[in-house]
Design a protein around this motif. Structure first.
Motif, PDB file in Angstrom:
ATOM      1  N   ALA A  61      41.303 125.850  14.774  1.00 28.62           N
ATOM      2  CA  ALA A  61      42.117 126.594  13.812  1.00 28.62           C
ATOM      3  C   ALA A  61      41.599 128.017  13.642  1.00 28.62           C
ATOM      4  O   ALA A  61      42.367 128.984  13.599  1.00 28.62           O
ATOM      5  CB  ALA A  61      42.142 125.873  12.468  1.00 28.62           C
TER       6      ALA A  61
ATOM      7  N   ILE B 117      42.420 130.108  16.660  1.00 28.86           N
ATOM      8  CA  ILE B 117      43.830 130.505  16.645  1.00 28.86           C
ATOM      9  C   ILE B 117      44.063 131.637  15.654  1.00 28.86           C
ATOM     10  O   ILE B 117      44.635 132.673  15.996  1.00 28.86           O
ATOM     11  CB  ILE B 117      44.725 129.293  16.295  1.00 28.86           C
ATOM     12  CG1 ILE B 117      44.696 128.282  17.438  1.00 28.86           C
ATOM     13  CG2 ILE B 117      46.143 129.744  16.010  1.00 28.86           C
ATOM     14  CD1 ILE B 117      45.503 127.026  17.170  1.00 28.86           C
ATOM     15  N   ASP B 118      43.586 131.451  14.429  1.00 31.35           N
ATOM     16  CA  ASP B 118      43.822 132.468  13.412  1.00 31.35           C
ATOM     17  C   ASP B 118      43.112 133.779  13.732  1.00 31.35           C
ATOM     18  O   ASP B 118      43.610 134.855  13.417  1.00 31.35           O
ATOM     19  CB  ASP B 118      43.361 131.950  12.047  1.00 31.35           C
ATOM     20  CG  ASP B 118      44.263 130.845  11.520  1.00 31.35           C
ATOM     21  OD1 ASP B 118      45.467 130.878  11.821  1.00 31.35           O
ATOM     22  OD2 ASP B 118      43.763 129.944  10.814  1.00 31.35           O
TER      23      ASP B 118
ATOM     24  N   ILE C 213      44.289 134.310  18.614  1.00 27.79           N
ATOM     25  CA  ILE C 213      45.679 134.211  19.054  1.00 27.79           C
ATOM     26  C   ILE C 213      46.635 134.884  18.070  1.00 27.79           C
ATOM     27  O   ILE C 213      47.565 135.579  18.474  1.00 27.79           O
ATOM     28  CB  ILE C 213      46.080 132.733  19.246  1.00 27.79           C
ATOM     29  CG1 ILE C 213      45.182 132.131  20.331  1.00 27.79           C
ATOM     30  CG2 ILE C 213      47.547 132.633  19.630  1.00 27.79           C
ATOM     31  CD1 ILE C 213      45.805 131.014  21.092  1.00 27.79           C
ATOM     32  N   ALA C 214      46.372 134.684  16.786  1.00 32.23           N
ATOM     33  CA  ALA C 214      47.285 135.253  15.795  1.00 32.23           C
ATOM     34  C   ALA C 214      47.358 136.778  15.868  1.00 32.23           C
ATOM     35  O   ALA C 214      48.446 137.338  15.994  1.00 32.23           O
ATOM     36  CB  ALA C 214      46.911 134.783  14.391  1.00 32.23           C
ATOM     37  N   PRO C 215      46.222 137.476  15.807  1.00 36.79           N
ATOM     38  CA  PRO C 215      46.337 138.939  15.890  1.00 36.79           C
ATOM     39  C   PRO C 215      46.902 139.407  17.228  1.00 36.79           C
ATOM     40  O   PRO C 215      47.665 140.370  17.279  1.00 36.79           O
ATOM     41  CB  PRO C 215      44.900 139.433  15.693  1.00 36.79           C
ATOM     42  CG  PRO C 215      44.030 138.246  15.863  1.00 36.79           C
ATOM     43  CD  PRO C 215      44.842 137.053  15.532  1.00 36.79           C
TER      44      PRO C 215
ATOM     45  N   THR D 196      49.096 137.825  19.128  1.00 40.40           N
ATOM     46  CA  THR D 196      50.533 137.604  19.084  1.00 40.40           C
ATOM     47  C   THR D 196      51.211 138.565  18.118  1.00 40.40           C
ATOM     48  O   THR D 196      52.257 139.154  18.429  1.00 40.40           O
ATOM     49  CB  THR D 196      50.833 136.161  18.658  1.00 40.40           C
ATOM     50  OG1 THR D 196      50.132 135.272  19.511  1.00 40.40           O
ATOM     51  CG2 THR D 196      52.316 135.879  18.722  1.00 40.40           C
ATOM     52  N   TYR D 197      50.587 138.733  16.969  1.00 43.14           N
ATOM     53  CA  TYR D 197      51.168 139.626  15.977  1.00 43.14           C
ATOM     54  C   TYR D 197      51.335 141.037  16.532  1.00 43.14           C
ATOM     55  O   TYR D 197      52.382 141.655  16.403  1.00 43.14           O
ATOM     56  CB  TYR D 197      50.291 139.669  14.726  1.00 43.14           C
ATOM     57  CG  TYR D 197      50.814 140.588  13.659  1.00 43.14           C
ATOM     58  CD1 TYR D 197      51.856 140.188  12.826  1.00 43.14           C
ATOM     59  CD2 TYR D 197      50.293 141.865  13.489  1.00 43.14           C
ATOM     60  CE1 TYR D 197      52.358 141.028  11.850  1.00 43.14           C
ATOM     61  CE2 TYR D 197      50.791 142.723  12.521  1.00 43.14           C
ATOM     62  CZ  TYR D 197      51.816 142.300  11.708  1.00 43.14           C
ATOM     63  OH  TYR D 197      52.321 143.147  10.754  1.00 43.14           O
ATOM     64  N   ARG D 198      50.284 141.511  17.191  1.00 43.77           N
ATOM     65  CA  ARG D 198      50.369 142.873  17.737  1.00 43.77           C
ATOM     66  C   ARG D 198      51.398 142.930  18.867  1.00 43.77           C
ATOM     67  O   ARG D 198      52.149 143.898  18.989  1.00 43.77           O
ATOM     68  CB  ARG D 198      49.002 143.331  18.230  1.00 43.77           C
ATOM     69  CG  ARG D 198      47.944 143.457  17.141  1.00 43.77           C
ATOM     70  CD  ARG D 198      48.252 144.606  16.173  1.00 43.77           C
ATOM     71  NE  ARG D 198      47.223 144.717  15.122  1.00 43.77           N
ATOM     72  CZ  ARG D 198      47.164 145.709  14.235  1.00 43.77           C
ATOM     73  NH1 ARG D 198      48.085 146.671  14.246  1.00 43.77           N
ATOM     74  NH2 ARG D 198      46.224 145.741  13.327  1.00 43.77           N
TER      75      ARG D 198
ATOM     76  N   LEU E 199      54.067 141.344  19.155  1.00 44.96           N
ATOM     77  CA  LEU E 199      55.415 141.320  18.612  1.00 44.96           C
ATOM     78  C   LEU E 199      55.744 142.540  17.763  1.00 44.96           C
ATOM     79  O   LEU E 199      56.849 143.069  17.831  1.00 44.96           O
ATOM     80  CB  LEU E 199      55.622 140.066  17.752  1.00 44.96           C
ATOM     81  CG  LEU E 199      55.668 138.721  18.478  1.00 44.96           C
ATOM     82  CD1 LEU E 199      55.713 137.582  17.470  1.00 44.96           C
ATOM     83  CD2 LEU E 199      56.879 138.661  19.403  1.00 44.96           C
ATOM     84  N   TYR E 200      54.786 142.979  16.959  1.00 44.25           N
ATOM     85  CA  TYR E 200      55.103 143.994  15.961  1.00 44.25           C
ATOM     86  C   TYR E 200      54.540 145.369  16.262  1.00 44.25           C
ATOM     87  O   TYR E 200      54.976 146.353  15.681  1.00 44.25           O
ATOM     88  CB  TYR E 200      54.577 143.547  14.592  1.00 44.25           C
ATOM     89  CG  TYR E 200      55.343 142.416  13.974  1.00 44.25           C
ATOM     90  CD1 TYR E 200      56.440 142.666  13.157  1.00 44.25           C
ATOM     91  CD2 TYR E 200      54.987 141.088  14.200  1.00 44.25           C
ATOM     92  CE1 TYR E 200      57.150 141.632  12.578  1.00 44.25           C
ATOM     93  CE2 TYR E 200      55.690 140.044  13.626  1.00 44.25           C
ATOM     94  CZ  TYR E 200      56.768 140.318  12.818  1.00 44.25           C
ATOM     95  OH  TYR E 200      57.470 139.304  12.251  1.00 44.25           O
ATOM     96  N   ASP E 201      53.551 145.426  17.127  1.00 42.10           N
ATOM     97  CA  ASP E 201      52.862 146.700  17.312  1.00 42.10           C
ATOM     98  C   ASP E 201      52.171 146.702  18.670  1.00 42.10           C
ATOM     99  O   ASP E 201      50.943 146.739  18.754  1.00 42.10           O
ATOM    100  CB  ASP E 201      51.820 146.847  16.184  1.00 42.10           C
ATOM    101  CG  ASP E 201      51.053 148.146  16.275  1.00 42.10           C
ATOM    102  OD1 ASP E 201      51.627 149.142  16.767  1.00 42.10           O
ATOM    103  OD2 ASP E 201      49.874 148.167  15.862  1.00 42.10           O
TER     104      ASP E 201
ATOM    105  N   TRP F 106      38.473 141.216  18.090  1.00 49.93           N
ATOM    106  CA  TRP F 106      38.930 139.962  17.489  1.00 49.93           C
ATOM    107  C   TRP F 106      37.992 138.820  17.875  1.00 49.93           C
ATOM    108  O   TRP F 106      37.627 137.986  17.058  1.00 49.93           O
ATOM    109  CB  TRP F 106      40.372 139.652  17.945  1.00 49.93           C
ATOM    110  CG  TRP F 106      41.345 140.699  17.497  1.00 49.93           C
ATOM    111  CD1 TRP F 106      41.282 141.415  16.328  1.00 49.93           C
ATOM    112  CD2 TRP F 106      42.501 141.161  18.199  1.00 49.93           C
ATOM    113  NE1 TRP F 106      42.338 142.302  16.278  1.00 49.93           N
ATOM    114  CE2 TRP F 106      43.112 142.165  17.390  1.00 49.93           C
ATOM    115  CE3 TRP F 106      43.119 140.832  19.401  1.00 49.93           C
ATOM    116  CZ2 TRP F 106      44.276 142.834  17.769  1.00 49.93           C
ATOM    117  CZ3 TRP F 106      44.279 141.490  19.782  1.00 49.93           C
ATOM    118  CH2 TRP F 106      44.849 142.483  18.979  1.00 49.93           C
TER     119      TRP F 106
ATOM    120  N   GLY G 293      34.561 139.277  16.092  1.00 52.32           N
ATOM    121  CA  GLY G 293      34.697 138.949  14.677  1.00 52.32           C
ATOM    122  C   GLY G 293      34.819 137.459  14.435  1.00 52.32           C
ATOM    123  O   GLY G 293      34.263 136.921  13.481  1.00 52.32           O
TER     124      GLY G 293
END
Lengths: 186, 186
Positions: free
Chosen positions: A148, A151-152, A155-157, A159-161, A163-165, A177, A180
């Motif tokens: 978990a 992923i958080d 994978i999350a950052p 994927t977020y980047r 898609l959004y940036d 990432w 950290g």
DNA sequence: GCTCATAAAGCAAATATTTTGCGTTTGTAT
DNA sequence: ATACAAACGCAAAATATTTGCTTTATGAGC
């Protein structure tokens, strides 16, 4: 209203599916997005439009289907000797693939599909990948965060980047990432 | 091919836009998704379909437009006295809104739209929000991670889970994301 | 205030698409 | 072998989309 997958594998169904997928890929390569239409795909695949409508429901679902395949990880992740290395190696090639023009389109196509199952499958890919890398690390005797957390934290950052940036979907950031996530206690 | 926004505000254009948006909201509330069609929306809004096509291009863009409005933060974030508190308070209400049925639909509608500008606007909302909360914290004398870290550590996992694994978009997890992000050195 | 230029809307005909009913083919199981 | 059911093809019907042209409303300059 079926909209399912791989019914009667090996038979006519499978051949039609392959022909249609192939037609989508070919047309995507040579036509602007708004000229990618069901009738055109059908013609190219040597199939009647109603077949496509009955089987996939609409264009979005069909292209999402094709794009999802494109995103399936084909070969398993290289073993670099450390968890950080494995994550970086996998992440770099994934970022490269997904920041490309066809990669971004594939991502968007999947996001545009109504069927949530498709996204869940993406999630499962990532989950199982993180599980694999984590196991490797544990076997080596390295410590490793929970799946978990991986992923958080990674994978999350990513994927977020993507898609959004997309500008920020870089290997430099990937390194941050990973660092950290791994230096955090437990 | 216009597809722009708020041209000649206050005039007929604005009235039509409002009527159409309103019609979309009303129809969304009472009809299954596949009965939400441009001609029906046009009829309800007292407008001719070609107006909608010329202005928005297609159904996806129109509903994305409407959904994006729904997602705009209306009131500014409460001040709880600490950065962690502010993040938790904002996050909880955001999660609540986005895990709801209409919230999930709005999210998906925006993701389904071809126009990337819409997603960028979502990103900007989050970025400026994090900026605001961070400033507050600094003024108080609290330390605070950079905006990029806040986004990657909190918004990214939140968004990722909302999109790919809504089950895990919980306030408990939110707390972990916040804690993990704030305790990490600088 | 009045006129003009222009952007957006209305209308309706032309196209394109999606849906549907029904007959045929094809793969599977008995 | 035969029967059964799933998937496909075909073509007509229903819908949705595009397009050319006309009309209307708005804002700018006088």
């Amino acid at each position: 209203m079926p909209i399912k997958e791989a019914v009667r594998p090996g038979g006519r169904s499978a051949r039609v599916q392959e022909a249609v997928h192939q037609a989508v890929r070919e047309l995507q390569a040579v036509t602007p997005r708004d000229e990618l239409t069901v009738p055109r795909i059908a013609e190219r695949a040597g199939v009647t439009p109603s077949t496509i409508y009955r089987r996939w429901g609409n264009l979005s679902e069909l292209v999402a289907d094709v794009s999802l395949e494109r995103m399936r990880p084909d070969d398993d992740p290289v073993d670099t000797g450390t968890l950080a290395g494995d994550l970086q190696a996998w992440g770099e090639q994934y970022l490269e693939e997904m920041t490309s023009v066809p990669g971004q389109r594939a991502l968007n196509d999947v996001m545009a599909s109504a069927d949530g199952g498709r996204r869940e499958r993406c999630y499962r890919y990532g989950e199982s990948l993180m599980g694999t890398l984590r196991e490797r690390a544990l076997v080596r005797g390295e410590g490793a965060p929970s799946v978990a957390r991986l992923i958080d934290g990674i994978i999350a950052p990513m994927t977020y980047r993507l898609l959004y940036d997309p500008e920020a979907a870089t290997t430099d950031n990937l390194q941050r990432w990973i660092a950290g996530t791994l230096t955090n206690e437990e």
